[in-house]
Motif scaffolding. Structure first.
Motif, PDB file in Angstrom:
ATOM      1  N   LEU A   1       0.828  -1.210   0.000  1.00 44.07           N
ATOM      2  CA  LEU A   1       0.000   0.000   0.000  1.00 44.07           C
ATOM      3  C   LEU A   1       0.863   1.260   0.000  1.00 44.07           C
ATOM      4  O   LEU A   1       0.518   2.258  -0.643  1.00 44.07           O
ATOM      5  CB  LEU A   1      -0.937   0.001   1.214  1.00 44.07           C
ATOM      6  CG  LEU A   1      -2.104  -0.997   1.162  1.00 44.07           C
ATOM      7  CD1 LEU A   1      -2.838  -1.023   2.495  1.00 44.07           C
ATOM      8  CD2 LEU A   1      -3.071  -0.645   0.037  1.00 44.07           C
TER       9      LEU A   1
ATOM     10  N   VAL B   1       2.162   1.673  -3.465  1.00 46.02           N
ATOM     11  CA  VAL B   1       1.144   2.245  -4.352  1.00 46.02           C
ATOM     12  C   VAL B   1       1.201   3.766  -4.310  1.00 46.02           C
ATOM     13  O   VAL B   1       1.121   4.444  -5.345  1.00 46.02           O
ATOM     14  CB  VAL B   1      -0.259   1.748  -3.952  1.00 46.02           C
ATOM     15  CG1 VAL B   1      -1.336   2.594  -4.616  1.00 46.02           C
ATOM     16  CG2 VAL B   1      -0.447   0.300  -4.349  1.00 46.02           C
ATOM     17  N   LEU B   2       1.346   4.324  -3.102  1.00 46.02           N
ATOM     18  CA  LEU B   2       1.408   5.786  -2.968  1.00 46.02           C
ATOM     19  C   LEU B   2       2.634   6.361  -3.662  1.00 46.02           C
ATOM     20  O   LEU B   2       2.609   7.490  -4.175  1.00 46.02           O
ATOM     21  CB  LEU B   2       1.410   6.175  -1.483  1.00 46.02           C
ATOM     22  CG  LEU B   2       0.153   5.830  -0.686  1.00 46.02           C
ATOM     23  CD1 LEU B   2       0.340   6.193   0.777  1.00 46.02           C
ATOM     24  CD2 LEU B   2      -1.063   6.551  -1.252  1.00 46.02           C
TER      25      LEU B   2
ATOM     26  N   GLU C   1      -2.291   5.797 -11.536  1.00 47.81           N
ATOM     27  CA  GLU C   1      -3.549   6.478 -11.241  1.00 47.81           C
ATOM     28  C   GLU C   1      -4.610   6.095 -12.260  1.00 47.81           C
ATOM     29  O   GLU C   1      -4.387   6.179 -13.470  1.00 47.81           O
ATOM     30  CB  GLU C   1      -3.336   7.987 -11.255  1.00 47.81           C
ATOM     31  CG  GLU C   1      -4.568   8.774 -10.830  1.00 47.81           C
ATOM     32  CD  GLU C   1      -4.285  10.252 -10.678  1.00 47.81           C
ATOM     33  OE1 GLU C   1      -5.143  11.060 -11.089  1.00 47.81           O
ATOM     34  OE2 GLU C   1      -3.208  10.598 -10.158  1.00 47.81           O
TER      35      GLU C   1
ATOM     36  N   ASN D   1      -7.764   7.888  -8.703  1.00 44.66           N
ATOM     37  CA  ASN D   1      -7.223   7.177  -7.540  1.00 44.66           C
ATOM     38  C   ASN D   1      -5.919   6.495  -7.914  1.00 44.66           C
ATOM     39  O   ASN D   1      -5.819   5.836  -8.946  1.00 44.66           O
ATOM     40  CB  ASN D   1      -8.211   6.123  -7.031  1.00 44.66           C
ATOM     41  CG  ASN D   1      -9.495   6.742  -6.521  1.00 44.66           C
ATOM     42  OD1 ASN D   1      -9.514   7.882  -6.076  1.00 44.66           O
ATOM     43  ND2 ASN D   1     -10.578   5.998  -6.596  1.00 44.66           N
ATOM     44  N   ARG D   2      -4.913   6.635  -7.051  1.00 39.99           N
ATOM     45  CA  ARG D   2      -3.661   5.928  -7.238  1.00 39.99           C
ATOM     46  C   ARG D   2      -3.743   4.623  -6.441  1.00 39.99           C
ATOM     47  O   ARG D   2      -3.281   4.529  -5.312  1.00 39.99           O
ATOM     48  CB  ARG D   2      -2.486   6.786  -6.769  1.00 39.99           C
ATOM     49  CG  ARG D   2      -1.111   6.236  -7.140  1.00 39.99           C
ATOM     50  CD  ARG D   2      -0.018   7.145  -6.638  1.00 39.99           C
ATOM     51  NE  ARG D   2      -0.073   8.445  -7.274  1.00 39.99           N
ATOM     52  CZ  ARG D   2       0.500   8.738  -8.432  1.00 39.99           C
ATOM     53  NH1 ARG D   2       1.170   7.796  -9.088  1.00 39.99           N
ATOM     54  NH2 ARG D   2       0.404   9.943  -8.947  1.00 39.99           N
ATOM     55  N   SER D   3      -4.359   3.606  -7.055  1.00 40.60           N
ATOM     56  CA  SER D   3      -4.678   2.369  -6.338  1.00 40.60           C
ATOM     57  C   SER D   3      -3.992   1.134  -6.903  1.00 40.60           C
ATOM     58  O   SER D   3      -4.148   0.052  -6.345  1.00 40.60           O
ATOM     59  CB  SER D   3      -6.193   2.132  -6.364  1.00 40.60           C
ATOM     60  OG  SER D   3      -6.898   3.232  -5.835  1.00 40.60           O
TER      61      SER D   3
ATOM     62  N   GLN E   1      -4.172  -4.586  -7.170  1.00 43.85           N
ATOM     63  CA  GLN E   1      -4.775  -3.588  -6.288  1.00 43.85           C
ATOM     64  C   GLN E   1      -4.632  -4.070  -4.841  1.00 43.85           C
ATOM     65  O   GLN E   1      -5.466  -4.822  -4.332  1.00 43.85           O
ATOM     66  CB  GLN E   1      -6.254  -3.378  -6.642  1.00 43.85           C
ATOM     67  CG  GLN E   1      -6.870  -2.176  -5.947  1.00 43.85           C
ATOM     68  CD  GLN E   1      -8.292  -1.909  -6.403  1.00 43.85           C
ATOM     69  OE1 GLN E   1      -8.886  -2.697  -7.135  1.00 43.85           O
ATOM     70  NE2 GLN E   1      -8.859  -0.795  -5.979  1.00 43.85           N
TER      71      GLN E   1
ATOM     72  N   SER F   1      -5.216  -2.773  -2.046  1.00 42.18           N
ATOM     73  CA  SER F   1      -6.303  -2.438  -1.124  1.00 42.18           C
ATOM     74  C   SER F   1      -7.315  -3.570  -1.014  1.00 42.18           C
ATOM     75  O   SER F   1      -7.949  -3.747   0.039  1.00 42.18           O
ATOM     76  CB  SER F   1      -6.998  -1.147  -1.564  1.00 42.18           C
ATOM     77  OG  SER F   1      -7.491  -1.263  -2.888  1.00 42.18           O
TER      78      SER F   1
ATOM     79  N   ILE G   1      -5.147   3.624   2.310  1.00 37.27           N
ATOM     80  CA  ILE G   1      -6.088   3.584   1.179  1.00 37.27           C
ATOM     81  C   ILE G   1      -6.775   4.930   1.017  1.00 37.27           C
ATOM     82  O   ILE G   1      -6.998   5.398  -0.102  1.00 37.27           O
ATOM     83  CB  ILE G   1      -7.117   2.455   1.389  1.00 37.27           C
ATOM     84  CG1 ILE G   1      -6.419   1.088   1.317  1.00 37.27           C
ATOM     85  CG2 ILE G   1      -8.230   2.522   0.344  1.00 37.27           C
ATOM     86  CD1 ILE G   1      -7.267  -0.061   1.807  1.00 37.27           C
TER      87      ILE G   1
ATOM     88  N   GLN H   1      -4.949   7.451  -1.120  1.00 37.21           N
ATOM     89  CA  GLN H   1      -4.746   7.196  -2.550  1.00 37.21           C
ATOM     90  C   GLN H   1      -5.362   8.244  -3.473  1.00 37.21           C
ATOM     91  O   GLN H   1      -4.790   8.431  -4.563  1.00 37.21           O
ATOM     92  CB  GLN H   1      -5.225   5.782  -2.884  1.00 37.21           C
ATOM     93  CG  GLN H   1      -4.379   4.711  -2.227  1.00 37.21           C
ATOM     94  CD  GLN H   1      -4.878   3.294  -2.498  1.00 37.21           C
ATOM     95  OE1 GLN H   1      -5.888   3.090  -3.150  1.00 37.21           O
ATOM     96  NE2 GLN H   1      -4.163   2.317  -1.977  1.00 37.21           N
TER      97      GLN H   1
ATOM     98  N   ASP I   1      -8.875   6.691  -2.062  1.00 37.16           N
ATOM     99  CA  ASP I   1      -9.947   5.780  -2.448  1.00 37.16           C
ATOM    100  C   ASP I   1     -10.856   5.609  -1.235  1.00 37.16           C
ATOM    101  O   ASP I   1     -10.776   4.604  -0.517  1.00 37.16           O
ATOM    102  CB  ASP I   1      -9.359   4.447  -2.901  1.00 37.16           C
ATOM    103  CG  ASP I   1     -10.408   3.510  -3.499  1.00 37.16           C
ATOM    104  OD1 ASP I   1     -11.598   3.872  -3.449  1.00 37.16           O
ATOM    105  OD2 ASP I   1     -10.044   2.434  -3.995  1.00 37.16           O
TER     106      ASP I   1
END
Length: 358
Positions: A78, A81-82, A87, A91-93, A103, A105, A147, A150, A152
C-alpha cells in the motif's frame, strides 16, 4: 482428516462469479475496447479458484499464525502504491507488475480479517476497553488510512463493517459506544469541512436526488432508470438500453447490478441476491459450528466484509448511498477484488471443513 467441503458455499460463489463474467460481457458488448474484459475476468476466476484451493488446503490456524507478517507485506504494498502506483479514475490504487495490475487495497481486506481474528482469539481479557479499541483501530486503521490517501474513500469505507464486527464480537463496552458516538457527533462538522467539494455534493445528491442530474447525480440517476425499466422480468439478455447504449457509467464495475436488474428484472435480481444470502448464511453457520473462537471470529469477519460491501454497493446503485466507487463482490469486473473475495469465502470453507478436526 479434513471434513467434507462446503459445496453450497462453493457453488454459490462460482455462480456469482459466473454471473459477473456474463454481465461484464453484456455490458461491454458495444464497446470495442472493452469487449475482451470478460475473458480477462474469466482468467482471474481461474487464478482465484487456484488461490482458494491453497487457502482451503492450509489449516486456518496456520494462516492466522502468519497473519501479521502477511498484513505487514500488504501494508508495504500500500505504501508502494502511494509512491509508484498507477492512477486510474483519480485514484492511485494500482501497482503495475508487467502485464498484471494489482490492487493491494483489495488484498488488505483479506489480511485484515486474518489479523483481527488472530488478535481477538489471543486476548485473555473479556470485553473491549480503550486499549483494545486502540489496538483494533491500529490493525485496521493503518490500511484504511493508506487507502484513504490514494485517495480511495470508497474502498476505505468497506473496512468499517469489518472493524464494527471485530469490536462487537470482542465485547465492546457500552461506555465505549457512548463515548465513541459522542466523539463522532462532535467531530462531524470538522469531517464535513475536511471532505472534498465533490464528496459533499455526492452526499447532498442522496438527500436531494434532483440536485445535479447531469453532473454529480448523473450516475445514480441513470442507474435508477436502468433498474426501474427492468420491471419484473427484465428486458432480456443483451437488451438493456441503458447499458448497451452506454448511458450507464461504470456499468461493468461499480454499477453492474443495475445492468443485471435491467436485463433480468426484479426476479433475476432477487435470485442473485439469494446467492449472496446463501454465501453469508454458510458463513454464519461456519462460525456457529467452529471448534474454537478463532474460527468463529474469522468466519464472522469475512461475513461482515462481504455483507457490508454488498450493502454499500447496492445502496449506491439504488441511490440510497453516495456514489463512492465500491464494486459488487464476485460480480464486478476486477481481478484483485475477485481473487480477494473468493479467498475470503475459502476461509469460511476452511473453518467449516475443520469443525471436527483437532
Amino acid at each position: 482428516m479434513v471434513a467434507k467441503i462446503d459445496l453450497p458455499a462453493v457453488l454459490a460463489t462460482l455462480l456469482l462469479a459466473g454471473i459477473g463474467i456474463f454481465f461484464i460481457a453484456s455490458s461491454t458488448d458495444g464497446d470495442v475496447q472493452s469487449q475482451s474484459l470478460w475473458r480477462m475476468q474469466a482468467l482471474w476466476l481461474i487464478v482465484a479458484v487456484v488461490a482458494a484451493a491453497i487457502v482451503v488446503a492450509v489449516d486456518y490456524r496456520v494462516w492466522c499464525e502468519i497473519a501479521f507478517p502477511l498484513h505487514a507485506i500488504v501494508l508495504v504494498l500500500l505504501v508502494a502504491v502511494l509512491l509508484f502506483g498507477k492512477e486510474v479514475g483519480g485514484n492511485r490504487s494500482w501497482l503495475v507488475l508487467g502485464p498484471v495490475r494489482l490492487q493491494p487495497s483489495e488484498l488488505a481486506k483479506w489480511t485484515t480479517c486474518l489479523a483481527l481474528s488472530s488478535y481477538l482469539a489471543r486476548r485473555v481479557r473479556e470485553g473491549v476497553g480503550t486499549r483494545e479499541l486502540f489496538e483494533v483501530g491500529l490493525i485496521a486503521g493503518l490500511p484504511l488510512v493508506l487507502i484513504g490517501m490514494q485517495p480511495d474513500l470508497g474502498t476505505a469505507l468497506t473496512f468499517v463493517p469489518i472493524v464494527i464486527g471485530a469490536l462487537l464480537m470482542g465485547g465492546l463496552r457500552w461506555r465505549v459506544v457512548v463515548v465513541g458516538g459522542l466523539l463522532v457527533l462532535l467531530t462531524a462538522p470538522l469531517g464535513w469541512i475536511a471532505l472534498e467539494n465533490y464528496h459533499r455534493e455526492r452526499i447532498l445528491t442522496v438527500i436531494q436526488p434532483d440536485r445535479d442530474p447531469s453532473g454529480v447525480g448523473y450516475q445514480a440517476r441513470q442507474s435508477k432508470i436502468a433498474i426501474g425499466s427492468g420491471g419484473l422480468t427484465g428486458k432480456g439478455l443483451y437488451r438493456g438500453t441503458q447499458s448497451q447504449l452506454n448511458f450507464l457509467p461504470a456499468q461493468h464495475t461499480d454499477f453492474i447490478f443495475a445492468v443485471i436488474a435491467e436485463e433480468l428484472g426484479f426476479a433475476g435480481s432477487i435470485l442473485m441476491l439469494g446467492l449472496f444470502y446463501l454465501v453469508l448464511q454458510r458463513g454464519i453457520g461456519a462460525a456457529r459450528s467452529a471448534q474454537d473462537r478463532l474460527g468463529t471470529y474469522l468466519a464472522m469477519l469475512v461475513v461482515a466484509w462481504i455483507a457490508g460491501q454488498t450493502t454499500i454497493n447496492i445502496g449506491m446503485v439504488l441511490g440510497r448511498l453516495p456514489t463512492i466507487g465500491v464494486p459488487l463482490p464476485f460480480v464486478s469486473y476486477g481481478g484483485s477484488a475477485l481473487v480477494s473475495a473468493v479467498c475470503g469465502v475459502a476461509l469460511i470453507v476452511n473453518v467449516r471443513s475443520r469443525r471436527f478436526v483437532n
